[in-house]
Design a protein around this motif. Structure first.
Motif, PDB file in Angstrom:
ATOM      1  N   ALA A  11     -27.771   2.045  69.494  1.00 33.15           N
ATOM      2  CA  ALA A  11     -27.904   3.395  68.958  1.00 33.15           C
ATOM      3  C   ALA A  11     -29.065   3.416  67.973  1.00 33.15           C
ATOM      4  N   MET A  12     -29.681   4.580  67.839  1.00 34.33           N
ATOM      5  CA  MET A  12     -30.831   4.728  66.948  1.00 34.33           C
ATOM      6  C   MET A  12     -30.775   6.060  66.222  1.00 34.33           C
ATOM      7  N   VAL A  13     -31.567   6.157  65.179  1.00 27.59           N
ATOM      8  CA  VAL A  13     -31.744   7.434  64.493  1.00 27.59           C
ATOM      9  C   VAL A  13     -32.926   8.147  65.151  1.00 27.59           C
ATOM     10  N   GLU A  14     -32.753   9.444  65.382  1.00 27.14           N
ATOM     11  CA  GLU A  14     -33.717  10.249  66.123  1.00 27.14           C
ATOM     12  C   GLU A  14     -34.422  11.236  65.197  1.00 27.14           C
ATOM     13  N   PHE A  15     -35.728  11.418  65.446  1.00 26.61           N
ATOM     14  CA  PHE A  15     -36.499  12.475  64.798  1.00 26.61           C
ATOM     15  C   PHE A  15     -37.088  13.332  65.914  1.00 26.61           C
ATOM     16  N   ASN A  16     -36.536  14.544  66.091  1.00 30.93           N
ATOM     17  CA  ASN A  16     -36.851  15.393  67.236  1.00 30.93           C
ATOM     18  C   ASN A  16     -37.719  16.569  66.796  1.00 30.93           C
ATOM     19  N   GLN A  17     -38.900  16.684  67.427  1.00 31.38           N
ATOM     20  CA  GLN A  17     -39.827  17.762  67.099  1.00 31.38           C
ATOM     21  C   GLN A  17     -39.200  19.109  67.419  1.00 31.38           C
ATOM     22  N   SER A  18     -39.176  19.997  66.433  1.00 33.32           N
ATOM     23  CA  SER A  18     -38.527  21.294  66.630  1.00 33.32           C
ATOM     24  C   SER A  18     -39.516  22.410  66.903  1.00 33.32           C
ATOM     25  N   ALA A  52     -24.633  -3.671  67.331  1.00 30.95           N
ATOM     26  CA  ALA A  52     -24.959  -4.115  65.980  1.00 30.95           C
ATOM     27  C   ALA A  52     -25.943  -3.128  65.385  1.00 30.95           C
ATOM     28  N   VAL A  53     -25.852  -2.916  64.093  1.00 37.37           N
ATOM     29  CA  VAL A  53     -26.806  -2.087  63.366  1.00 37.37           C
ATOM     30  C   VAL A  53     -27.322  -2.882  62.180  1.00 37.37           C
ATOM     31  N   GLY A  54     -28.433  -2.436  61.629  1.00 41.77           N
ATOM     32  CA  GLY A  54     -28.961  -3.086  60.452  1.00 41.77           C
ATOM     33  C   GLY A  54     -28.187  -2.703  59.202  1.00 41.77           C
ATOM     34  N   ASP A  55     -28.279  -3.560  58.209  1.00 39.43           N
ATOM     35  CA  ASP A  55     -27.668  -3.269  56.906  1.00 39.43           C
ATOM     36  C   ASP A  55     -28.660  -2.408  56.124  1.00 39.43           C
ATOM     37  N   ASP A  56     -28.849  -1.175  56.598  1.00 38.46           N
ATOM     38  CA  ASP A  56     -29.843  -0.288  56.012  1.00 38.46           C
ATOM     39  C   ASP A  56     -29.324   1.148  56.058  1.00 38.46           C
ATOM     40  N   HIS A  57     -30.120   2.066  55.548  1.00 38.81           N
ATOM     41  CA  HIS A  57     -29.704   3.474  55.499  1.00 38.81           C
ATOM     42  C   HIS A  57     -29.384   3.999  56.881  1.00 38.81           C
ATOM     43  N   PHE A  58     -30.219   3.678  57.871  1.00 37.36           N
ATOM     44  CA  PHE A  58     -30.021   4.195  59.206  1.00 37.36           C
ATOM     45  C   PHE A  58     -28.761   3.624  59.849  1.00 37.36           C
ATOM     46  N   GLU A  80     -26.792  -8.416  58.339  1.00 39.64           N
ATOM     47  CA  GLU A  80     -27.424  -8.522  57.031  1.00 39.64           C
ATOM     48  C   GLU A  80     -28.911  -8.838  57.209  1.00 39.64           C
ATOM     49  N   GLY A  81     -29.749  -8.023  56.620  1.00 35.93           N
ATOM     50  CA  GLY A  81     -31.188  -8.213  56.750  1.00 35.93           C
ATOM     51  C   GLY A  81     -31.766  -7.667  58.038  1.00 35.93           C
ATOM     52  N   GLY A  82     -30.919  -7.166  58.921  1.00 36.11           N
ATOM     53  CA  GLY A  82     -31.392  -6.619  60.189  1.00 36.11           C
ATOM     54  C   GLY A  82     -31.824  -5.170  60.046  1.00 36.11           C
ATOM     55  N   SER A  83     -32.513  -4.677  61.055  1.00 37.95           N
ATOM     56  CA  SER A  83     -32.995  -3.297  61.033  1.00 37.95           C
ATOM     57  C   SER A  83     -32.333  -2.478  62.134  1.00 37.95           C
ATOM     58  N   THR A  84     -32.310  -1.176  61.932  1.00 40.02           N
ATOM     59  CA  THR A  84     -31.788  -0.237  62.920  1.00 40.02           C
ATOM     60  C   THR A  84     -32.961   0.496  63.558  1.00 40.02           C
ATOM     61  N   GLY A  85     -32.937   0.639  64.877  1.00 43.05           N
ATOM     62  CA  GLY A  85     -34.035   1.293  65.574  1.00 43.05           C
ATOM     63  C   GLY A  85     -34.104   2.786  65.289  1.00 43.05           C
ATOM     64  N   ILE A  86     -35.326   3.328  65.356  1.00 40.19           N
ATOM     65  CA  ILE A  86     -35.538   4.765  65.254  1.00 40.19           C
ATOM     66  C   ILE A  86     -36.455   5.194  66.401  1.00 40.19           C
ATOM     67  N   TYR A  87     -36.451   6.508  66.713  1.00 44.21           N
ATOM     68  CA  TYR A  87     -37.382   7.018  67.707  1.00 44.21           C
ATOM     69  C   TYR A  87     -37.708   8.477  67.424  1.00 44.21           C
ATOM     70  N   TYR A 110     -28.185  -8.936  69.615  1.00 38.99           N
ATOM     71  CA  TYR A 110     -26.765  -9.126  69.948  1.00 38.99           C
ATOM     72  C   TYR A 110     -26.637 -10.203  71.021  1.00 38.99           C
ATOM     73  N   THR A 111     -25.573 -11.020  70.919  1.00 39.24           N
ATOM     74  CA  THR A 111     -25.364 -12.110  71.870  1.00 39.24           C
ATOM     75  C   THR A 111     -23.979 -12.022  72.502  1.00 39.24           C
ATOM     76  N   ALA A 112     -23.808 -12.729  73.595  1.00 37.97           N
ATOM     77  CA  ALA A 112     -22.527 -12.739  74.300  1.00 37.97           C
ATOM     78  C   ALA A 112     -21.409 -13.300  73.435  1.00 37.97           C
ATOM     79  N   GLN A 113     -21.756 -14.185  72.505  1.00 36.69           N
ATOM     80  CA  GLN A 113     -20.747 -14.785  71.636  1.00 36.69           C
ATOM     81  C   GLN A 113     -20.100 -13.762  70.702  1.00 36.69           C
ATOM     82  N   GLU A 114     -20.753 -12.625  70.519  1.00 34.93           N
ATOM     83  CA  GLU A 114     -20.236 -11.591  69.624  1.00 34.93           C
ATOM     84  C   GLU A 114     -19.340 -10.575  70.332  1.00 34.93           C
ATOM     85  N   LEU A 115     -19.215 -10.659  71.635  1.00 35.54           N
ATOM     86  CA  LEU A 115     -18.447  -9.666  72.382  1.00 35.54           C
ATOM     87  C   LEU A 115     -16.966  -9.677  71.999  1.00 35.54           C
ATOM     88  N   PRO A 116     -16.354  -8.511  71.861  1.00 32.18           N
ATOM     89  CA  PRO A 116     -14.908  -8.425  71.594  1.00 32.18           C
ATOM     90  C   PRO A 116     -14.135  -8.536  72.910  1.00 32.18           C
TER      91      PRO A 116
END
Length: 307
Positions: A11-18, A52-58, A80-87, A110-116
């Motif tokens: 998942a990512m945070v979106e900035f959509n031209q209006s 997974a998401v980053g430990d950030d605002h997004f 921790e220390g990771g980033s979240t994608g934006i577009y 993300y890796t297979a070892q993290e799968l629930p």
């Protein structure tokens, strides 16, 4: 607590031209499988997200979004220390265009070892997409492992083709998507994606190819033309729902979430497709991938009015 529908991806945070000038951008959210999960949840399904998401605002914004939409977050890692994608989404006479800033995101690591695995084994449907597999080798391995685990435990798998050649070359996409097709029960292809993946141009030939891999149900998304639903026993066009579209961002994801939600609720594929056509059409009447996704009440009202 087990969930009926699990979705895996980024998942990512979106900035959509209006508007065109001066350019304004509406902040929102996107990511195909996240859109799918939210669409399913708005139809009343019990859903959760695997990512997974980053430990950030997004990343925190996405967690807040899922919680507000009643999409479970127990299986979302905060890196921790990771980033979240934006577009960014821009619009012109040729349609809408996407511009991504996602390289090295937490979800791509993300890796297979993290799968629930226990949650996957107890679900009704596991959903993912071509993008889920394309963002990195480790994410691809995890997605295929999740599908294999679901198949082992009798859980249906749902796959949206969503081919993005900016993320991986066509040769690798074909190789890995064929692996995924062979683990897929419900396939949600779009025309351009699946014709490139199969090298075929005839609709029924494409469906034949998908069914030959063991796919049990195909809902071929055809945009304004509606969709073409096929099982090993029956094939049928399902009519579209006409609207004055403003922005088609995420419409295919909305279709998939509504379609699978209806299947889980016990509808037959053709009823589910009609419902999903209406949901997807309504989602194009606003801007952004998430905000315009309709609730069940809106879809049912539109269906009633069209009857």
């Amino acid at each position: 607590m087990s969930k009926k529908i699990l979705a895996y991806g980024e998942a990512m945070v979106e900035f959509n031209q209006s508007i065109q000038a001066p350019r304004n951008y509406l902040e929102g959210f996107g990511g195909d499988t996240s859109n799918f999960a939210i669409a399913a949840a708005r139809q009343g399904s019990d859903c959760a997200y695997i990512s997974a998401v980053g430990d950030d605002h997004f990343g925190r914004s996405l967690l807040d979004l899922w919680q507000s939409e009643k999409v479970g977050t127990d299986y979302v890692d905060v890196a921790e220390g990771g980033s979240t994608g934006i577009y960014f989404v821009t619009h012109d006479d040729a349609g809408h265009h996407f511009h991504y800033r996602r390289a090295g995101s937490a979800a791509s690591r993300y890796t297979a070892q993290e799968l629930p695995l226990e949650a996957i084994a107890q679900a009704s449907v596991l959903h993912l997409s071509g993008i889920s597999l394309a963002i990195s080798e480790s994410a691809c391995d995890a997605g295929l492992a999740a599908m294999a685990h679901a198949r082992k435990h009798g859980v249906q798998t749902s796959l949206d083709t969503n081919l993005r050649l900016r993320l991986w070359p066509l040769e690798r996409a074909r190789e890995k998507m064929i692996e995924a097709f062979k683990l897929c029960d419900i396939c949600l292809p779009s025309w351009e994606d699946v014709s490139m993946l199969t090298g075929l141009e005839d609709r029924d030939a494409i469906v034949d190819q998908l069914l030959s891999y063991g796919v049990k149900l195909v809902a071929f998304k055809l945009g304004k033309e509606g969709c073409y639903v096929a099982t090993p026993d029956e094939r049928r066009m399902v009519q579209p729902y006409p609207v004055d579209a403003l922005d088609a961002t995420g419409a295919g994801d909305c279709f998939g979430g509504a379609f699978v939600a209806e299947l889980v609720a016990g509808r037959n594929p053709f009823e589910a497709a009609r419902y999903a056509n209406v949901a997807a059409a309504l989602s194009t009447t606003g801007y952004g991938a998430v905000e315009p996704i309709p609730t069940r009440q809106k879809v049912e009202a539109a269906l009633k009015a069209a009857a």
